[in-house]
Design a protein around this motif. Structure first.
Motif, mmCIF file in Angstrom:
data_model
loop_
_atom_site.group_PDB
_atom_site.id
_atom_site.type_symbol
_atom_site.label_atom_id
_atom_site.label_comp_id
_atom_site.label_asym_id
_atom_site.label_seq_id
_atom_site.Cartn_x
_atom_site.Cartn_y
_atom_site.Cartn_z
ATOM 1 N N PHE A 136 65.579 26.309 -20.632
ATOM 2 C CA PHE A 136 65.282 24.871 -20.237
ATOM 3 C C PHE A 136 64.195 24.320 -21.111
ATOM 4 O O PHE A 136 64.010 23.271 -21.284
ATOM 5 N N TRP A 137 63.308 25.206 -21.220
ATOM 6 C CA TRP A 137 61.906 24.704 -21.938
ATOM 7 C C TRP A 137 62.020 24.708 -23.562
ATOM 8 O O TRP A 137 61.184 24.650 -24.056
ATOM 9 N N ALA A 138 63.333 25.050 -23.907
ATOM 10 C CA ALA A 138 63.285 25.241 -25.462
ATOM 11 C C ALA A 138 62.868 24.193 -26.380
ATOM 12 O O ALA A 138 62.221 24.368 -27.389
ATOM 13 N N MET A 139 63.201 22.995 -25.928
ATOM 14 C CA MET A 139 62.726 21.753 -26.703
ATOM 15 C C MET A 139 61.131 21.582 -26.841
ATOM 16 O O MET A 139 60.940 20.854 -27.863
ATOM 17 N N GLY A 140 60.510 22.194 -26.045
ATOM 18 C CA GLY A 140 59.197 22.078 -26.211
ATOM 19 C C GLY A 140 58.571 23.345 -27.154
ATOM 20 O O GLY A 140 57.296 23.158 -27.194
ATOM 21 N N GLU A 141 59.290 24.109 -27.464
ATOM 22 C CA GLU A 141 58.856 25.311 -28.268
ATOM 23 C C GLU A 141 58.776 25.189 -29.800
ATOM 24 O O GLU A 141 59.996 24.141 -30.354
ATOM 25 N N SER A 142 57.885 25.578 -30.403
ATOM 26 C CA SER A 142 57.941 25.261 -31.736
ATOM 27 C C SER A 142 58.815 26.387 -32.392
ATOM 28 O O SER A 142 59.197 27.192 -32.052
ATOM 29 N N GLU A 143 59.165 25.790 -33.629
ATOM 30 C CA GLU A 143 60.062 26.887 -34.369
ATOM 31 C C GLU A 143 59.596 28.239 -34.813
ATOM 32 O O GLU A 143 60.461 29.084 -35.029
ATOM 33 N N LYS A 144 58.435 28.151 -34.741
ATOM 34 C CA LYS A 144 57.801 29.481 -34.766
ATOM 35 C C LYS A 144 57.493 30.491 -33.778
ATOM 36 O O LYS A 144 57.191 31.531 -33.791
ATOM 37 N N ALA A 145 58.102 29.918 -32.715
ATOM 38 C CA ALA A 145 57.961 30.535 -31.347
ATOM 39 C C ALA A 145 58.763 31.816 -31.372
ATOM 40 O O ALA A 145 59.988 31.672 -31.980
ATOM 41 N N GLY B 251 62.225 18.370 -21.329
ATOM 42 C CA GLY B 251 61.690 19.947 -21.478
ATOM 43 C C GLY B 251 60.462 20.351 -22.063
ATOM 44 O O GLY B 251 60.286 21.483 -22.294
ATOM 45 N N ALA B 252 60.227 19.205 -22.091
ATOM 46 C CA ALA B 252 58.928 19.535 -22.992
ATOM 47 C C ALA B 252 57.600 20.632 -21.717
ATOM 48 O O ALA B 252 58.121 20.497 -20.591
ATOM 49 N N PRO C 71 47.996 30.830 -30.013
ATOM 50 C CA PRO C 71 48.286 29.258 -30.311
ATOM 51 C C PRO C 71 49.999 29.173 -30.186
ATOM 52 O O PRO C 71 50.603 30.293 -30.583
ATOM 53 N N GLY C 72 50.526 28.340 -29.813
ATOM 54 C CA GLY C 72 51.892 27.882 -29.554
ATOM 55 C C GLY C 72 52.370 28.253 -28.199
ATOM 56 O O GLY C 72 53.670 27.700 -28.049
ATOM 57 N N ASP C 73 51.666 28.642 -27.448
ATOM 58 C CA ASP C 73 52.410 28.896 -26.199
ATOM 59 C C ASP C 73 52.292 27.863 -25.393
ATOM 60 O O ASP C 73 51.218 27.270 -25.116
ATOM 61 N N GLN C 74 53.585 27.320 -24.993
ATOM 62 C CA GLN C 74 53.549 25.946 -24.376
ATOM 63 C C GLN C 74 53.121 26.153 -22.787
ATOM 64 O O GLN C 74 53.269 26.850 -22.277
ATOM 65 N N LEU C 75 52.502 25.031 -22.558
ATOM 66 C CA LEU C 75 51.776 24.877 -21.492
ATOM 67 C C LEU C 75 50.507 25.814 -20.974
ATOM 68 O O LEU C 75 49.841 26.005 -19.820
ATOM 69 N N GLU C 76 50.320 26.723 -22.060
ATOM 70 C CA GLU C 76 49.218 27.663 -21.670
ATOM 71 C C GLU C 76 47.771 26.670 -22.026
ATOM 72 O O GLU C 76 47.757 26.011 -22.668
ATOM 73 N N GLN C 77 46.989 27.228 -20.926
ATOM 74 C CA GLN C 77 45.488 26.674 -21.100
ATOM 75 C C GLN C 77 44.435 27.590 -20.679
ATOM 76 O O GLN C 77 44.700 28.483 -20.101
ATOM 77 N N MET C 78 43.297 27.284 -21.192
ATOM 78 C CA MET C 78 42.037 28.351 -21.208
ATOM 79 C C MET C 78 41.439 28.076 -19.744
ATOM 80 O O MET C 78 40.843 26.887 -19.615
ATOM 81 N N PRO C 79 41.499 28.725 -18.696
ATOM 82 C CA PRO C 79 40.564 28.438 -17.568
ATOM 83 C C PRO C 79 39.257 28.879 -17.441
ATOM 84 O O PRO C 79 38.945 29.875 -18.280
ATOM 85 N N THR C 80 38.463 27.728 -17.349
ATOM 86 C CA THR C 80 37.038 27.939 -17.363
ATOM 87 C C THR C 80 36.230 28.250 -15.919
ATOM 88 O O THR C 80 37.052 28.227 -14.942
#
Length: 554
Positions: free
Chosen positions: A129-138, A11-12, A366-375
């Motif tokens: 489904f993706w809950a296990m990849g989220e931080s407790e602060k999400a 789930g990560a 910060p903390g958004d799962q699978l988010e990335q910075m497009p260049t």
């Protein structure tokens, strides 16, 4: 060793210049040197119509994609239309967004569409489904799906931007009857069924007329760990009887992961065990390919093989493009397998997940799962990929960039009241005029570029693109993948005369350039009108650039 399957289970400005040079006495600095590249557009060799659906998108309830990205809520101070982010809607109208896939992705095969209808305050909350990849602060909405966005809201979002919805049915954990009822809820005429009445009670009396349906998602992995034969059996069962209400339903089978040729072959072998007529059930086979391994052959481990989204060397730039370039071979390879069973090529390829995938750490929020910075690198990657699809219009019926916002290769980043268009979003602006055009065979000739690959020499092509014609409007798009060398290309239009022309381009002297909430204009389109005179057509492509030439013919 962790691979993608294991991960999911857990789930990560530089300027480009275009000019029409007289046969002698070129006036610009660029024209003082001979062209090193050539582009020849062959008007008498059409390849097929470029489906607007090649310019499709993909969203699922994954961290900040849905909640914070698309949905802000009707009572939010963020400008919205029925709770949907207004700035997102406006830009998607601009790029002529064609089709959007929802609710996934891996999320789809844990999703019950019935949770997302009816009064919003009565809808159940479910573990994502993706809950296990989220931080407790999400935010709670990232871990526990509030179902604020369901079928109604998604269909409304599509309608606002003028796109078709593409819904992915849950094959792993819902029965075939639930799929049939979802079709009924979406498409049955007003007043015809109890589910049509439920839709009307929610404020949507007219049917949504959803015509694109995925039968499962990544059935080889998170969608059920099926074998291709097992998925073929499920596909037959889920597609055996579906109400159409006068509209064709285009069913898309869960297809291979990258180059698993055996999946495509064995799925079709089992499907056709019931006869050749089974092909009529299949509109397309889904193909997924992510460019992720930048290790130069050192590892196939899912985490260790990834690179950084923003901090990279030129070798990482080229390795990402090399991984992305595999798409053309994948399209041709799976097409060849399809031809063994379907020589008339009724079944098409649907590339409904594509893009680069980096390691965590570059998130705008910060903390958004699978988010990335497009260049700028991702802009060149995306232009290259769209050109591949444009060159194969008879094979690829639909493609969906993964994912639309706050995720992988996103067109947009958003958080609360902040919103920015990424370089990838601007590429979709540049390429929008290809939609519905007639793809033309176009020959690119250019010196290969050379780079050091951990002490060994490596090469990559120097200039590639695509061309299309609609009425008297010719669009040529191309990328220069070199991080340091410009290309001067002479363009020959065989059988056409130019009336006027312009160019729009993306580039930057810094290959790491990217747009942020505070600096939104590092990589943005620039457009220049072109004076047309007699002579050769010459284009200078600056290093690391994506260029669209818009040419009106006489």
């Amino acid at each position: 060793m962790m691979n993608r399957r294991d991960f999911l289970q857990q789930g990560a400005t530089g300027a480009a210049s275009l000019f029409l040079a007289p046969k002698i006495g070129w006036a610009s600095a660029a024209s003082s040197r001979a062209a090193d590249s050539h582009i020849e557009v062959l008007f008498d060799e059409p390849l097929g119509t470029i489906s607007p659906n090649i310019y499709g998108h993909f969203v699922e309830n994954l961290s900040g994609v849905l909640y914070d990205g698309i949905w802000v809520g009707e009572k939010s101070p963020v400008p919205n239309i029925s709770g949907l982010r207004k700035s997102l809607i406006e830009h998607m109208r601009k790029i002529k967004a064609s089709v959007i896939r929802f609710p996934g992705g891996c999320f789809a095969d844990s999703y019950d569409w019935r949770d997302g209808i009816g009064p919003a305050d009565k809808r159940p909350r479910r573990t994502n489904f993706w809950a296990m990849g989220e931080s407790e602060k999400a935010p709670a909405s990232h871990r526990y799906d509030p179902n604020a966005v369901g079928t109604n809201e998604f269909a409304h979002f599509c309608k606002l931007i003028g796109a078709d919805p593409y819904l992915a049915a849950n094959v792993r954990s819902l029965p075939a009857s639930a799929f049939q009822q979802w079709v009924e809820y979406c498409n049955s005429p007003e007043g015809s069924t109890t589910l049509a009445d439920a839709r009307a009670a929610a404020g949507y009396p007219e049917p949504f007329r959803v015509k694109y349906w995925g039968v499962g998602n990544e059935s080889w992995g998170c969608g059920g760990e099926f074998t291709p034969q097992e998925h073929a059996v499920e596909f037959r069962r889920y597609s055996t009887w579906l109400p159409t209400y006068g509209d064709n339903l285009n069913l898309i089978a869960s297809g291979p992961n990258t180059d698993e040729w055996s999946w495509t072959r064995e799925f079709l072998e089992e499907l056709l065990r019931k006869g050749q007529g089974e092909l009529h059930r299949v509109y397309g086979i889904a193909l997924h390919h992510y460019a992720w391994n930048l290790s130069r052959g050192k590892t196939q481990e899912w985490v260790a093989g990834k690179g950084d989204a923003v901090k990279f060397e030129p070798v990482d730039w080229y390795e990402l493009l090399r991984e992305g370039e595999r798409m053309e071979g994948l399209v041709n390879g799976h097409w060849q397998v399809l031809s063994e069973f379907d020589p008339q090529h009724r079944v098409k390829l649907v590339v409904d997940e594509w893009g680069p995938w980096y390691r965590p750490g570059s998130e705008a929020t910060p903390g958004d799962q699978l988010e990335q910075m497009p260049t700028l690198r991702d802009a060149v990657f995306s232009g290259m990929t769209l050109d591949i699809f444009n060159r194969n219009p008879e094979k690829v019926a639909m493609a969906n960039c993964a994912q639309l916002i706050n995720c992988l290769n996103s067109l947009y980043l958003a958080h609360q009241d902040r919103f920015v268009i990424t370089p990838v979003g601007h590429v979709f602006e540049l390429y929008a005029s290809h939609q519905g055009g007639q793809s033309l065979r176009t020959v690119f000739s250019s010196p290969s570029l050379h780079y050091d690959r951990d002490g060994s020499p490596a090469t990559f092509w120097g200039l590639r693109g695509s061309a299309s014609l609609r009425d008297k409007n010719l669009t040529i798009t191309a990328v220069n993948p070199s991080t340091s060398e410009p290309r001067l290309a002479e363009i020959a239009l065989r059988g056409a005369t130019i009336k006027e022309a312009s160019m729009t381009f993306l580039s930057n002297a810094d290959i790491h350039a990217h747009n942020t909430f505070d600096h939104r204009d590092a990589v943005i389109p620039q457009t220049k009108p072109l004076s047309v005179s007699q002579g050769a057509l010459v284009v200078e492509f600056q290093p690391a650039s994506v260029v669209a030439l818009n040419i009106q013919l006489t």
